[in-house]
Design a protein around this motif. Sequence first.
Motif, PDB file in Angstrom:
ATOM      1  N   ARG A 282       0.838  -1.210   0.000  1.00 35.49           N
ATOM      2  CA  ARG A 282       0.000   0.000   0.000  1.00 35.49           C
ATOM      3  C   ARG A 282       0.865   1.247   0.000  1.00 35.49           C
ATOM      4  N   ASP A 283       0.350   2.324  -0.617  1.00 37.27           N
ATOM      5  CA  ASP A 283       1.064   3.605  -0.604  1.00 37.27           C
ATOM      6  C   ASP A 283       0.766   4.342   0.696  1.00 37.27           C
ATOM      7  N   ARG A 287      -3.635   3.006  -0.332  1.00 38.14           N
ATOM      8  CA  ARG A 287      -4.166   2.412  -1.563  1.00 38.14           C
ATOM      9  C   ARG A 287      -3.243   1.284  -2.041  1.00 38.14           C
ATOM     10  N   LEU A 288      -3.854   0.259  -2.639  1.00 39.80           N
ATOM     11  CA  LEU A 288      -3.091  -0.874  -3.140  1.00 39.80           C
ATOM     12  C   LEU A 288      -2.344  -0.495  -4.414  1.00 39.80           C
ATOM     13  N   LYS A 292       3.403  -3.462  -6.944  1.00 44.99           N
ATOM     14  CA  LYS A 292       3.815  -4.247  -5.775  1.00 44.99           C
ATOM     15  C   LYS A 292       2.971  -5.518  -5.647  1.00 44.99           C
ATOM     16  N   LEU A 293       1.694  -5.423  -5.969  1.00 42.00           N
ATOM     17  CA  LEU A 293       0.849  -6.613  -5.962  1.00 42.00           C
ATOM     18  C   LEU A 293       1.337  -7.629  -6.982  1.00 42.00           C
ATOM     19  N   VAL A 304      -4.508 -11.278  -0.467  1.00 39.63           N
ATOM     20  CA  VAL A 304      -4.563  -9.830  -0.219  1.00 39.63           C
ATOM     21  C   VAL A 304      -5.799  -9.229  -0.881  1.00 39.63           C
ATOM     22  N   LEU A 305      -6.069  -9.653  -2.115  1.00 34.27           N
ATOM     23  CA  LEU A 305      -7.237  -9.139  -2.839  1.00 34.27           C
ATOM     24  C   LEU A 305      -8.535  -9.554  -2.155  1.00 34.27           C
ATOM     25  N   ARG A 306      -8.584 -10.785  -1.682  1.00 37.76           N
ATOM     26  CA  ARG A 306      -9.790 -11.255  -0.996  1.00 37.76           C
ATOM     27  C   ARG A 306     -10.029 -10.460   0.291  1.00 37.76           C
TER      28      ARG A 306
END
Length: 360
Positions: A282-283, A287-288, A292-293, A304-306
């Motif tokens: 996250r920044d 925010r995602l 990085k994801l 992480v998305l779930r």
Amino acid sequence: MGPHPAVAAIRLAVRRVLHDVLTEHTRSADHTRRTPHPELAEAGAGRQRAAFPERPDTPLVLVACSGGADSMALASALAFEAPKLAVRAGGITVDHGLQDGSDTRAAEVVDRLTAMRLDPVEAVAVQVGHEGGPEAAARDARYAALDAAAERHGAAAVLLGHTRDDQAETVLLGLARGSGIRSLSGMAAASGPAGRYRRPFLQLDRQTARKACLVQSLPVWDDPHNIDPAYTRSRLRHEGLPALEKALGKGVVEALARTAQLSRDDADALDTWAAEADRAVRDDAGRLECAKLYALPPAVRRRVLRRAAMEAGSPAGSLFARHIEEVDRLITGWRGQRAINLPGRVEAMRQGGRLVIRQS
């Protein structure tokens, strides 16, 4: 001469769980005594005890009993072991109202539990909805009633009669859904708020519970839904598993139960990794970040998305692997796609190198 081996097995399983409950209760009570309420820290110990009474020395454990062989065996073992360990024992039966005479059967279960000297004992009637299908709706209504009963009575734990056979069925259902390793991990020995639900029989087969009822002359009720082919679990129990055993030989149930435990260990480790990774991707505004994801291993990234989807309001029970795969493609296969609609009126979209998951 000691008890029948089946009776000895169910009692040992329950005794182990009660020991765990007692240990946790004692630790919690000790912590409460060492940590005075902040508003009364300067008011003196006598005043503190008057305003905030200590928890009872003997925790209450409830058994969820349908009247079937598994839960009746569980209730009998609880009734036998609880007094020896200074644990209060009670029982709850849930009347789903799905069959004629269900209220009468619930009353009969209450009488049987009361005869075992369990206290408190009550029957709770529920309204079963339709969301997720009949089996899921009944399960949701049942757990809601059990949660409410546990809160109402201040229970430290609620015992459930799921056996190794139930665990095998759950693993196969998860495999059929293609929902990933968490579904393959089946039912946990302890789950729910603060580990409220305990399943002592996950290492015992269904026949052991039924034999324990037989040798103790405990009357049991066989739910006709359990043999109704309209229900997925019933078909699996009476057609699917026997077919697997015929094709692969005996030991399928035991192997599936071992798979559940191994999968649970792996899933727990990945969940821990994902929780740590969530903070790193996250920044400064929380925010995602897509780059990085993308760098995360797929199994960790999907977790992480779930988590993010659930935090935005997407119900866990309605959020399936196919939903997360669509969101994942916003990271790994970005081609300018539109927003992805998720259960719970949640949407996921990619904006300026960030993944935004929010209520639509």
